[in-house]
Write a protein that holds these residues in place. Structure first.
Motif, PDB file in Angstrom:
ATOM      1  N   LYS A 162       0.980  -1.297  -0.070  1.00  0.00           N
ATOM      2  CA  LYS A 162       0.093  -0.057  -0.087  1.00  0.00           C
ATOM      3  C   LYS A 162       0.966   1.153  -0.030  1.00  0.00           C
ATOM      4  O   LYS A 162       1.772   1.433   0.785  1.00  0.00           O
ATOM      5  CB  LYS A 162      -1.025   0.037   1.225  1.00  0.00           C
ATOM      6  N   THR A 205      -9.148  11.335   5.900  1.00  0.00           N
ATOM      7  CA  THR A 205      -8.820  10.121   6.421  1.00  0.00           C
ATOM      8  C   THR A 205      -7.829   9.091   5.471  1.00  0.00           C
ATOM      9  O   THR A 205      -8.346   9.022   4.254  1.00  0.00           O
ATOM     10  CB  THR A 205      -9.807   9.259   7.119  1.00  0.00           C
ATOM     11  N   GLY A 206      -6.735   8.765   5.969  1.00  0.00           N
ATOM     12  CA  GLY A 206      -6.231   7.693   5.076  1.00  0.00           C
ATOM     13  C   GLY A 206      -5.218   8.433   3.825  1.00  0.00           C
ATOM     14  O   GLY A 206      -4.756   7.947   3.105  1.00  0.00           O
ATOM     15  N   GLY A 208      -2.441   9.900   4.426  1.00  0.00           N
ATOM     16  CA  GLY A 208      -1.042   9.708   4.705  1.00  0.00           C
ATOM     17  C   GLY A 208      -0.452  10.655   5.507  1.00  0.00           C
ATOM     18  O   GLY A 208       0.736  10.583   5.500  1.00  0.00           O
ATOM     19  N   LYS A 209      -1.182  11.334   6.229  1.00  0.00           N
ATOM     20  CA  LYS A 209      -0.524  12.240   7.286  1.00  0.00           C
ATOM     21  C   LYS A 209       0.098  11.617   8.432  1.00  0.00           C
ATOM     22  O   LYS A 209       1.482  12.084   8.636  1.00  0.00           O
ATOM     23  CB  LYS A 209      -1.687  13.247   7.945  1.00  0.00           C
ATOM     24  N   SER A 210      -0.643  10.666   9.081  1.00  0.00           N
ATOM     25  CA  SER A 210       0.490  10.157  10.127  1.00  0.00           C
ATOM     26  C   SER A 210       1.647   9.597   9.792  1.00  0.00           C
ATOM     27  O   SER A 210       2.600   9.566  10.356  1.00  0.00           O
ATOM     28  CB  SER A 210      -0.592   9.233  10.853  1.00  0.00           C
ATOM     29  N   THR A 211       1.585   8.828   8.317  1.00  0.00           N
ATOM     30  CA  THR A 211       2.604   8.279   8.007  1.00  0.00           C
ATOM     31  C   THR A 211       3.759   9.150   7.788  1.00  0.00           C
ATOM     32  O   THR A 211       4.846   9.079   8.009  1.00  0.00           O
ATOM     33  CB  THR A 211       2.339   7.583   6.591  1.00  0.00           C
ATOM     34  N   ARG A 220       3.739  -5.920  12.471  1.00  0.00           N
ATOM     35  CA  ARG A 220       2.518  -6.606  11.756  1.00  0.00           C
ATOM     36  C   ARG A 220       2.729  -7.837  10.868  1.00  0.00           C
ATOM     37  O   ARG A 220       1.935  -8.438  10.603  1.00  0.00           O
ATOM     38  CB  ARG A 220       1.926  -5.546  10.627  1.00  0.00           C
TER      39      ARG A 220
END
Ligand code: ATP
Ligand code: MG
Lengths: 284, 267
Positions: free
Chosen positions: A20, A42-43, A45-48, B3
């Motif tokens: 992914k 949401t999703g 990629g901010k946190s990544t 994971r």
């Protein structure tokens, strides 16, 4: 302190059927003292992205330069990088573990191997910054309210005295009062210490009110970056990627449609109040 | 990183073995394992091996995945072999080694034990490779039902297994997150002696336990809010029913056992 990101790509589970691409060839530069708002669906990629900045995740491709030095070049420097780039995770109160609030805040500085006096000073200063009074120091972190827990957890990062402070949705799940307290503490700290602050947020209002520059992410790419006027001016584009402009800007649009001559680049409540106030005066 | 640990080892592919009724597969594995402990001579061994090879071929699971199960118990296999070679007494001495004598009988015995062990592992991992954990628990629940009369809570056992399986990935995720959060505070899980390493686990384990208990609480509440009250009078979403293939499989299993008995009687 400056941050430079060159051609950063991150693929989770690379080489498997579940691969992914969370970050897709991002280039970005952040200069000293900037207050950045990072927004995206949401999703997106901010946190990544932000976990790359203190080397918690290694890039699949590309590099991250901190003051011109690649942070993944030397493994031994990890601690110093994590000290300089403080990352407050989403729901940081889930990381609390010590018997007392004070001890928990000391955990970070202790890991840095500082002297006891220094640790004590830093912990107290950090707790003061987030507005936790001395009467709470010896309480168990688990008997505090949600907002208090959150502030203790943020103090745990502040006590490391980072040059870059990154916060992943620091106000998620808080009531309006708790939210304002935390955001104001962050804003004040940014002004006082002049450090880089990166704020990940789903609240366009907060972002419009606080930050110098906004970065918009979508599907692992940066779609636009600029001041709040530059970014929120493109309401249609933001809507197409699941975001929106701040609520007040829709009020302004509505007024214009009804024939009132109001400026369209108003994105905070304070500005809007001013504009509407002066308009009402003219009407009278 | 964390994971990467896969629990259960289901290999997703469409094969006749995969689509069999889990109850049947459980019984078949059980029968096969019992047979493995009864068989005794070269012919029955060869026949059992052949049957297993046939099933592996039909299941479409690559040999690589099947071998993985063997790799994890390689130490036990080697240990079994050595013990058998050294302790079996016999008349055909091949080699004298101080107190121990290696005999032809010993080597024969060791080979038999190792082959039996490998077939045991392969057959049982074939079950988990071709059946999802959820199907397995469903099958187990059904097969345990007759024991309810003597107080075995079959539905509760199955529900606990299902919930545990469901939460393994969640807890792994949570561990990953907490580890990262503590690393961001300068935690170091890699260097240091045994004591330091053990100590460095506290900042992970405390939050992990707290979150596990919170989740358990929330789940219990959510289940009660939807009127869950145990297994009585519950109907299932997927009712297990035997298909045509299942009857063929049953015939194959019976055929296998009958052939085995015939071979044993004749030889
Ligand atoms: N540890 C992981 N393993 C595999 N995939 C992941 C992992 N973490 C995130 N992803 C995937 O990467 C993509 C980006 O996730 P990320 O958490 O960075 O999004 P986000 O912008 O922070 O979203 P949110 O606003 O919901 O927090 C998502 O599609 C997500 O499913
Ligand atoms: Mg996120």
């Amino acid at each position: 302190m400056s941050i430079k990101i060159n051609n950063l790509t991150h693929i989770y589970n690379e080489g498997t059927a579940m691969a992914k691409t969370a970050i897709d060839d991002i280039n970005l530069e952040i200069s000293d003292g900037e207050f950045i708002g990072l927004i995206g669906h949401t999703g997106s990629g901010k946190s990544t992205l932000i976990q790359h900045l203190n080397a918690l995740i290694k890039p699949s491709r590309g590099e991250i330069l901190l003051n011109g030095v690649d942070i993944n070049a030397e493994k031994s420097k990890l601690k110093s990088i994590r000290q300089r780039v403080g990352l407050v995770f989403q729901y940081p109160e889930h990381q609390l573990f010590e018997m007392t609030v004070y001890k928990d805040v000391c955990y970070g500085p202790t890991n840095l191997g500082l002297s006891e006096v220094e640790i004590d000073q830093r912990a107290k200063k950090a707790l003061e910054t987030v507005g936790i009074g001395e009467e709470i120091y010896e309480k168990s972190p688990f008997e505090l309210s949600g907002g208090q827990k959150r502030r203790v957890a943020i103090a745990g990062i502040l006590a490391m005295q980072p040059d870059v402070l990154i916060l992943d949705e620091p106000t998620a799940g808080l009531d309006p009062k708790g939210r304002d307290e935390i955001l104001n503490a962050i804003d004040e700290m940014h002004k006082r210490l002049g450090i880089i602050v990166i704020l990940v947020s789903h609240s366009m209002e907060d972002v419009a009110r606080l930050v110098d520059r906004i970065i918009v992410m979508h599907h692992g790419k940066i779609v636009v970056t600029g001041t709040s006027k530059e970014v929120f001016g493109q309401a249609k584009m933001l809507e197409s990627i699941g975001l929106a402009a701040p609520q007040v800007s829709y009020v302004m649009m509505g007024l214009k449609e009804k024939g009132f001559n109001v400026p369209q680049d108003v994105y905070t409540i304070d500005e809007a109040t001013e504009v509407l106030y002066s308009m009402l005066k003219q009407v009278k | 990183m964390i994971r990467d640990i896969t629990i259960g080892q289901y290999y997703m592919v469409d094969s006749p073995i995969h689509s069999l009724d889990p109850r049947l597969k459980l019984i078949a594995t059980f029968v096969y394992v019992i047979c493995l402990f009864i068989i005794n001579d070269v012919y029955t061994y060869a026949f059992s091996m052949l049957a297993l090879a046939g099933i592996i071929a039909v299941s479409k699971v690559p040999l690589k995945f099947i071998m993985r199960g063997i790799k994890s118990i390689i130490v036990i296999i080697i240990f079994t072999a050595i013990i058998n070679v050294l302790t079996t007494k016999g008349t055909h001495v091949l080699y004298e080694l101080g107190w121990f004598t290696v005999t032809l009988e010993g080597v024969y015995m060791a080979t038999k034990m190792v082959v039996r062990l490998i077939m045991l592992i392969v057959s049982s991992s074939l079950l988990t490779l071709t059946t999802t954990p959820i199907q397995l628990t469903d099958g187990i629940e059904y097969l345990l039902k007759p024991f309810q009369k003597i107080g075995v809570p079959s539905h509760e056992i199955a529900m606990m297994m299902t919930i545990a399986l469901r939460f393994i990935p969640t807890l792994l995720d949570e561990t990953d997150k907490i580890m990262k959060a503590q690393q961001a505070r300068g935690a170091d899980f890699e260097t240091g002696g045994l004591m330091e390493k053990a100590k460095s686990l506290v900042p992970i384990l405390v939050p992990l336990f707290i979150s596990a208990f919170r989740r358990a609480d929330e789940l219990a509440m959510a289940m009660e809010a939807r009127c869950y009250h145990g297994g009585d009078n519950r109907t299932r979403m997927n009712v297990m029913a035997l298909q045509k293939n299942d009857y063929y499989a049953m015939a194959v299993i019976c055929g296998f056992v009958v052939c085995l008995i015939i071979i044993m009687l004749v030889m």
